[in-house]
Design an enzyme around this catalytic site. Structure first.
Site, PDB file in Angstrom:
ATOM      1  N   ASP A 195       0.889  -1.100   0.000  1.00  0.00           N
ATOM      2  CA  ASP A 195      -0.070   0.095   0.000  1.00  0.00           C
ATOM      3  C   ASP A 195       0.940   1.360   0.120  1.00  0.00           C
ATOM      4  OD1 ASP A 195      -2.300   1.538   0.535  1.00  0.00           O
ATOM      5  OD2 ASP A 195      -1.796   1.597   2.526  1.00  0.00           O
ATOM      6  N   THR A 212      -2.378   1.406  -4.958  1.00  0.00           N
ATOM      7  CA  THR A 212      -2.605   2.591  -3.973  1.00  0.00           C
ATOM      8  C   THR A 212      -3.982   3.066  -4.705  1.00  0.00           C
ATOM      9  OG1 THR A 212      -2.163   4.909  -3.832  1.00  0.00           O
ATOM     10  CG2 THR A 212      -0.837   3.945  -5.434  1.00  0.00           C
TER      11      THR A 212
END
Lengths: 1233, 352
Positions: free
Chosen positions: A434, A728
């Site tokens: 992430d 993301t």
């Protein structure tokens, strides 16, 4: 990315996935209803057949329903179920079940061994496993006990009575005080805050640290005091308990009215109350039926790849066993004959069936079973329990206690939440990361700005510094001494601070700039109205940073009312004078991802109407008034400069509105706002009418700081052969920016960008036909993929071609994940050094992860910090949660939790690699020692007429695995280190041995097997052949038990010495365990042979030890048996050295202790500097022409979107109004400052 | 710095992060174990080590081998295989019938010469081949309790089919092992004089004292229709029946040697020995050979060239390998710890 967005996206993703948590009727319903509608509010929700009715404040009425109590139990067993359940669990393991079968078989006469041979090890193994289970369960039990006995105020007889949580019942009215936890799922009745509002923190639930608002129904606001609350009689009809955290449907039937309930009234167990003195609520769901408890069940357990391969090895052993038995059985069929009269083969007694030449088929069948019991030791029964123990200690003692993974700022050590996956950490090939909160700190700081064509802010970002130093420029950073240091504000330029902006060339622009920052937002102020103490509740940290910046520039936004924003301005005209100014807010044009901008129309105290607007440069520039070209051009340059420095930018603009124009527009706006159909779209259209002809003021630049040491870590991990993908929710540009900043992509790489922002797609989207859009995008993606793949292949075929990087956005990814294109995507991405996926939903994150996991059969690791990473964390082989500022949701779903991204290097390269190495050694060694032991038995079978006579004494055989060879292998599982921790990180390439699975390939197993055969032959034939003429000095000869005991002694010695040969490092524990094992055998033999007077082995060891022959053998046999291994190791090391062996040699003179201690210090003190130097070395060489747009989180649209659930009508504005009501009583304190 | 944190100061500066954090600090305590820094010896199998270990093994093993071989060579062993020789020529094609017949004369004589002086005690062994005393059915066919104590006379469950007489009386000693007791007998004459073959102390003491009871007397033994082998004197307790005890310590392999007796007089070289063998035991049905062996013993035991030779062979092999490795290192040297041998340096393209 804001926390709000996470909840929203994760909840929507899980409802999209069919296997998501409990997609029940209640969940489906809200998703079909457009969230902008408010009409549902008045409608009575349909009740599912199985709804529950709760009578509030009436225990007697609830009695017949028998709701569950509020005590929770997370234990697996209770006193009665423990034994059956735990045993059942144990026998689900093939090895245990096998040994159970064998144990039963060995009670029959066909068994050559007494049951003890198999029962003893099995019971020992079971005993240890059960003890472990019991221990773990008792810990859980104690936890439960503590939780169940927490105290809570329950209403009884008009009084608050303190009682433990477990005695709370459904329907009770209870009071929860500030900072207290909710003991059950409550329906909020009243709050000490005005308007029945209370603030809750859900960090236990989903990791969000931002406060959320819950609001009681207006009708129940008064029931706050015990006297009043005791009068409350109502009936709640609501859904049955389920695990959906964000939905709730029900009605409160109260004073003959039916009031609909929504998630807004529900206070979930596990959350805590904040900023509210206390709330009163009715218990709806208790104990195991609370939503949080329903969620904690069924955590999917993962098994490591190595363990699955181990299963294959066990299967291979079963196959070997079968072949051995078959050979022996056929042999016995051939052997049996009447000529061996002394065996009385056809005597007709019950045992003779197996030796009767008259029925050879029966002989073969029975001998088969005999041999299966005889050779059972080939399956290493204690392997699993040993591995479990080893892994458990590795987790609790090594990973959890590693000082190098302890983060002192947040006081978080690393945490291994499962002990199944240690060795998996040593084989990871793909990391899915992430971005926000993982690579970056999610800590937005106002860093620079450009006002009226002038750049302000002296700070230098890491990227800039690196770029400069690469070009040989030494940057002197001279920060002013009086820099304001505040979270969210890292701005250093005396020209703007302390009112100095008045002397700048364009103070008016500055003023508008600051006003825009102070007015144009949806932030809520909280706490004291003084600059030091105020806290801002913002939808995204970006917004908060901007408001904080305004505060520091002298435009302190301190209060919001439904109609006004109050700003304390240090005014220009009246030098140094502070003035509270109230701006009347007329309209708010909200942010959403299509508009990418946000506007506020306000009336200045002097009556001017001004529209302030902030947004992405692309959308603002389109709407600027003509003229001012210089400023536009200069600002455009600044934007690019900020963008390439890794900063997130926003453009600020304003426009004076003539009153008449505003009035006519406002009519349209009100009309649009009250329309029931397509309201959002109409609002957007209306906003479009006024948001034009803007005057550009300037732009802001916010830094999203990288976590400490991220570039270093990424570089190290890449050197280790690990491919890192960043997944993301951010925009393409931002993601690429960060990828540059953290070293993932550089300009030497060839980048493939597959984006949905192409003209073709945009055109199709404008036409608006969904089917066509889908078709067009799919074709585009297909074409792009094909092109990229071709290019990639040509790049790869040339030897020194550039490295490849792929950037793909979520929309394209959706189509690329289509089964028809998936193969192409996989081929392309696997050839890429770095992959960045932008704008992906949590579900897509999981899909990408499983694409690689299943499609490429590579070992994957996901790392993230927020709720939106949960699906990805669970999908990957190994899930790592960052337990930092963001809370616990990701950690709860993860297998390992670390505090910082940089600890990943330690976790993988040190712990993972060692664990892998150790477990490999443990497994192969187990395999070897049992195979050797059993093969000796096998060779003996050939010389006993295939009768299945046992070679070893029962007790010897049963204790071989659990005592005489048990401890050393644990030592290697705990202590073996090929190279030290510091060298593991220094030579990350060593990690590739794990990725290639060098130490547990079939080839390795085959080599072990080969030497196992060799050793068993030596051991058996030497001992038996030499014993033919062996006598003691009194001429006495050896019997079978003498020979077998001698052979057993040799096996124990050989196997234990062979153990020392696999060790890379030998501690005193190795010596103790090996010496102890051998010694324990002798001690056991001495006692056993002396006590069991009637047994075959009575006195055998003493007889043996009275002969010289014994000593000559136990020196000779192990040496010869290990001769082959030694030659092999010598040749292997010299001619085909493993990498780790070279590293060992290179650093053979280093004393590890000191170097490591030094490294530890460096790690703690110098990391930022190191990180910087790495950042420098990996910077892009040319300035990339993109700007980073700050508010790009999809979740930005609506402040409280996440909690709206079904009803979703509230806009930031409503919230603002509600929150401001609370501040009303304090109005008099206006001029305090 | 407070004392408890000072112990962990090796872990960096964090130990002193202030008294407030100390209270709730989750900082792991430093210990060599949990930080995996236990002092350890890290042996590296360098050429030097390999060569030295081989050389060392060779140097140790060869003398041991020579000593063993010398001791073994000093043992004088006279084997005499008689299974075929003791079959009268008319039965040579039908040895089984001869041995099973109760009427044939089983006595057989032979002479052989003592090649070397044999010092007393001289051990007399019989050696059988292809005889599976280690067969599962055979090994377990005895009752340890019954052999040990009189009270367990009825304990014959494991002894089938030789457990009881047809009328249900327990057989003592029961089981196939005892039933098939070897029953050839030897007499040796030197210069016409009988040599005394002592039957005392031919069994392991442990067997004699613990496994065979002094109050257990043979009973119903070899009383059935099928006679497996020797009969026992029913007046001597089992602990005194050393032949039986020797026989019942079952052999490990199908070729085995068992002690028959001891001769307590020296035999001179070139003396003519004449043997009188009662050839009763049937090994003909399964083709087993029978050999009478006279042997002396030294510290190493009986003649066992194998052990000495093996030691010498392995010792030699070790020296050979030591030389081989030495040559290999000479001709194909590899600098120790040369980074250029690291796989990623050898083929840098490997990492994409």
């Amino acid at each position: 990315m804001s926390g709000w967005e996470r909840v929203r996206t994760s909840s929507s993703s899980s409802s999209r996935s069919p296997h998501g948590m409990g997609s029940n009727a209640f969940r489906e319903l809200p998703n079909r209803i457009p969230s902008s509608r408010t009409i549902q509010l008045g409608r009575v929700q349909p009740q599912a057949p199985g709804h529950r009715t709760v009578f509030c404040n009436d225990r007697d009425a609830n009695l017949p329903v028998r709701f569950k109590g509020n005590s929770i139990s997370t234990t697996k067993y209770n006193v009665f179920t423990f034994l059956p359940k735990a045993l059942f669990e144990q026998f689900r393991r093939v090895a245990n079940l096998y040994f159970l079968t064998i144990s039963i078989l060995s009670t029959t006469p066909i068994s050559p061994v007494s049951p003890i041979t198999n029962v003893a090890p099995l019971s020992l193994v079971l005993l240890i496993s059960l003890m472990k289970e019991a221990f773990e369960d008792s810990k859980r039990f104690q936890n439960d006990l503590a939780v169940n006995n927490n105290l809570i105020d329950v209403l009884q007889d008009q009084k608050w009575v303190s009682m433990p949580w477990k005695r709370v019942q459904v329907g009770d009215v209870i009071r929860v005080k500030q900072d207290g936890f909710f003991p059950a799922d409550l329906l909020c009745l009243a709050s000490t805050n005005p308007d029945g509002v209370c603030y809750i923190e859900t960090s236990n639930l989903d990791g969000e640290t931002n406060l959320k608002i819950r609001k009681a129904l207006e009708k129940t606001w008064d029931y706050l005091t015990p006297e009043k609350a005791s009068e409350f009689k109502g009936e709640v009809q609501c859904e049955q308990p389920n695990n959906s955290l964000y939905t709730f449907t029900g009605n409160l039937i109260f004073q003959k009215q039916t009031l609909p309930l929504s998630p807004n009234q529900l206070l979930l167990r596990g959350c805590s109350l904040r900023n509210t003195e206390y709330v009163v609520g009715v218990v709806i769901f208790t104990g195991q039926e609370t939503k949080v408890m329903m969620n904690t069940m069924n955590v999917p357990s993962k098994r490591s790849t190595l363990e699955r391969k181990l299963d294959k090895l066990i299967l291979a052993l079963f196959a070997t066993l079968f072949v051995m038995c078959l050979l022996g059985a056929i042999g016995s069929g051939i052997f049996v004959s009447n000529k061996y009269f002394y065996l009385r083969p056809n005597a007709g007694d019950e045992g003779s069936g197996q030796f009767n030449p008259g029925n050879r088929l029966l002989v073969i069948t029975l001998t088969m079973f005999t041999l299966i019991t005889l050779y059972s030791s080939i399956i290493p029964i204690s392997l699993y329990v040993s591995i479990e123990m080893i892994k458990f200690i590795q987790c609790t003692q090594f990973i959890n206690k590693d000082l190098r993974m302890y983060h002192s700022e947040t006081n978080t050590p690393a945490l291994a939440r499962t002990s199944n996956l240690n060795e998996e950490l040593g084989q990871v090939e793909y990391i899915f990361s992430d971005k926000t909160g993982t690579l970056t700190r999610n800590l937005m700081e106002f860093f620079k700005c450009s006002i009226g064509g002038e750049i302000y802010g002296n700070g230098i970002t890491e990227i800039e510094r690196g770029l400069a130093e690469r070009n040989g420029i030494k940057i002197q950073e001279n920060r002013s001494a009086n820099v304001v240091q505040e979270k969210g504000f890292n701005f250093d330029d005396a020209r703007l601070m302390r009112g100095a902006w008045r002397n700048e060339p364009n103070p008016d622009s500055c003023k508008e700039f600051f006003r825009c920052l102070a007015i144009c937002h949806t932030v809520l102020p909280e706490g004291d109205e003084s600059p030091e103490k105020i806290r801002y509740q913002a939808a995204s940290p970006d917004e908060a940073a901007l408001v904080i910046a305004a505060k520091n520039f002298g435009f302190f936004f301190y209060r919001r009312t439904p109609t006004s924003i109050y700003v304390r301005e240090s005014h220009v005209e009246k030098m140094g004078k502070i003035q509270d100014v109230s701006y009347e807010i007329l309209n708010v044009l909200e942010f959403n991802s299509t508009r990418k901008r946000q506007s506020v129309v306000c009336r200045h105290p002097d009556g001017r109407l001004v529209l302030y607007c902030k947004g992405a440069d692309s959308v603002i520039y389109e709407r600027l008034a003509d003229g001012y070209n210089d400023i536009k051009k200069v600002t455009r340059n600044h934007l690019e400069r900020f963008g390439s420095s890794g900063l997130r930018t926003l453009c600020l603009a304003y426009k004076e509105l003539p009153p008449d124009l505003y009035e006519s527009w406002n009519e349209k706006f009100i009309h649009a706002k009250s329309s029931l159909r397509d309201r959002e779209k109409k609002l957007d259209e209306v906003a479009e009418l006024v948001e034009n002809g803007l005057v550009l003021i300037g732009c802001t630049a916010i830094e999203d700081k990288l976590q400490e040491g991220v570039p270093t870590t990424i570089e190290t991990l890449q050197r280790a052969g690990i491919k890192i993908w960043v997944l993301t929710g951010d925009k393409v540009e931002t993601a690429i920016n960060i990828a540059y900043a953290c070293n993932l992509i550089n300009n030497e790489m060839k980048q493939f960008v597959i984006s949905s922002e192409t003209d073709v797609i945009r055109e199709a989207e404008e036409r608006g036909d969904q089917v066509e859009i889908a078709h067009v995008i799919k074709e585009e993606v297909k074409r792009e993929l094909k092109n990229c793949l071709e290019e990639a292949q040509s790049c790869l075929s040339s030897l020194s071609g550039p490295k490849l990087a792929l950037v793909i956005d979520g929309k394209c990814l959706m189509y690329a994940l289509d089964p028809s294109l998936r193969v192409m995507l996989l081929n392309l991405s696997l050839n890429c050094h770095a992959v960045v996926c932008c704008r992906v939903s949590p579900l897509q994150k999981a899909q990408v992860t499983s694409l690689v996991k299943k499609g490429a059969r590579k070992i994957t690791l996901s790392i993230g910090d927020g709720a939106n990473d949960v699906s990805m964390i669970q999908a990957a082989h190994v899930g790592v949660g960052i337990s930092g500022l963001e809370g616990m949701q990701a950690v709860m779903a993860s297998d390992f939790a670390i505090a910082q991204f940089r600890y990943l290097a330690d976790l993988l390269l040190v712990h993972g690699r060692w664990s892998y190495l150790r477990i490999c050694k443990v497994v192969t060694y187990f395999f070897y020692k049992n195979l050797t032991f059993t093969l000796i038995q096998f060779w003996f079978t050939f010389q006993t007429g295939f009768s299945g006579q046992r070679f070893y004494d029962d007790w010897f055989q049963s204790l071989y695995n659990v005592i005489f060879t048990a401890l050393p292998v644990i030592m290697v599982g705990l202590f073996d280190k090929d190279v030290s921790a510091s060298l593991s990180v220094k030579y990350p390439e060593l990690y590739m041995e794990g990725i290639r699975n060098v130490f547990f390939k079939w080839r390795v197993v085959a080599i072990w097997a080969f030497f196992s055969v060799y050793q068993s032959l030596i051991l058996y034939y030497f001992v038996s052949t030499a014993s033919l003429t062996a006598k003691n000095s009194a001429g006495l000869t050896f019997g079978v038990w003498d020979v077998s005991t001698l052979a057993f002694t040799c096996v124990v010695i050989t196997v234990n010495l062979r153990f020392l040969m696999i060790c890379n490092s030998i501690t005193k524990w190795h010596i103790i365990s090996v010496g102890g094992s051998i010694l324990s055998w002798f001690i056991f033999a001495f006692i056993y042979c002396a006590i069991i007077g009637k047994g075959n082995t009575y006195f055998v060891i003493y007889d043996l030890m009275s002969t010289i022959y014994f000593y000559l053998s136990i020196i000779f046999v192990p040496v010869v048996a290990l001769f082959g291994d030694f030659v092999y190791q010598g040749i292997q090391r010299w001619f085909f050295p493993y990498d780790y062996q070279i590293v060992q040699e290179t650093h053979r003179h280093e004393v590890e202790g000191t170097s490591r201690a030094r490294l530890l210090e460096i790690e703690n003190q110098l990391t930022p500097a190191e990180a910087r130097s790495y950042a420098i070395s990996q910077l892009p060489r040319e300035i990339s022409k993109h700007t980073g747009f700050a508010f790009d989180s999809p979740g930005y649209e609506s402040f409280f979107a996440s909690q709206l659930g079904v009803y979703a009508p509230q806009k930031a504005w409503d919230v603002a109004r509600r929150a401001s009501a609370k501040t009303k009583p304090k109005v008099h304190r206006k001029n305090d400052s | 710095m407070p004392p408890e944190t000072s112990t962990s100061s090796a872990g960096g500066k964090e130990g002193s992060s202030g008294p407030s954090s100390k209270k709730n600090s989750k900082k792991p305590k430093y210990s060599k174990f949990s930080q995996q820094e236990l002092p350890a010896w890290k042996p590296i199998l360098t050429p030097g080590w390999v060569i030295s270990i081989f050389a060392f093994t060779g140097i140790i093993f060869i003398p041991i081998g020579l000593a063993s071989l010398y001791a073994s060579e000093k043992v004088v062993e006279l084997p005499f295989q008689y299974d075929q020789k003791c079959i009268p020529s008319e039965y040579s094609n039908n040895a089984e019938a001869y041995i099973k017949s109760t009427t044939t004369n089983k006595t057989c004589t032979a002479t052989f010469k003592v090649e070397k002086t044999m010092k007393s005690p001289i051990y007399v062994y019989y050696q059988l081949t292809n005889y599976f005393q280690n067969h599962r059915r055979y090994v377990k066919s005895k009752s340890e309790d019954q052999l040990r104590q009189k009270s367990a006379e009825e304990d014959t469950d494991d002894c089938k089919p030789e457990a009881r007489t047809p009328d249900g009386q327990p057989i003592v000693p029961c089981g196939l092992i005892a039933w098939s007791l070897f029953n050839d007998t030897y007499k040796i004459k030197v210069k016409g004089k009988h040599l005394k073959i002592s039957k005392k102390n031919i069994a392991w003491q442990s067997d004699q004292t613990k496994k065979f009871g002094s109050d257990v007397y043979p009973k119903n033994f070899q009383a059935g229709g099928l006679i497996g082998g020797a009969k026992l004197n029913e007046s001597i307790p089992l602990s005194g029946q050393e032949d039986l005890i020797v026989w019942m310590r079952t052999a490990a392999l199908s070729t085995f040697r068992k002690l028959y007796g001891k001769i307590e007089t020296d035999l001179e070289a070139n003396e003519e020995l004449s043997l009188v063998i009662e050839n009763n035991y049937n090994t003909y049905s399964f083709g087993g050979k029978k050999t009478l062996v006279l042997s002396t013993a030294t510290w190493i035991g009986g003649k066992n060239d194998f052990l000495g030779l093996a030691y010498i062979f392995i010792g030699g092999l070790s020296l050979f390998f030591a030389v081989c490795f030495l040559l290999m290192y000479l001709f194909k040297p590899r600098p120790l710890g040369d980074p250029s041998y690291l796989s990623w340096n050898r083929n840098p393209g490997m990492i994409k």
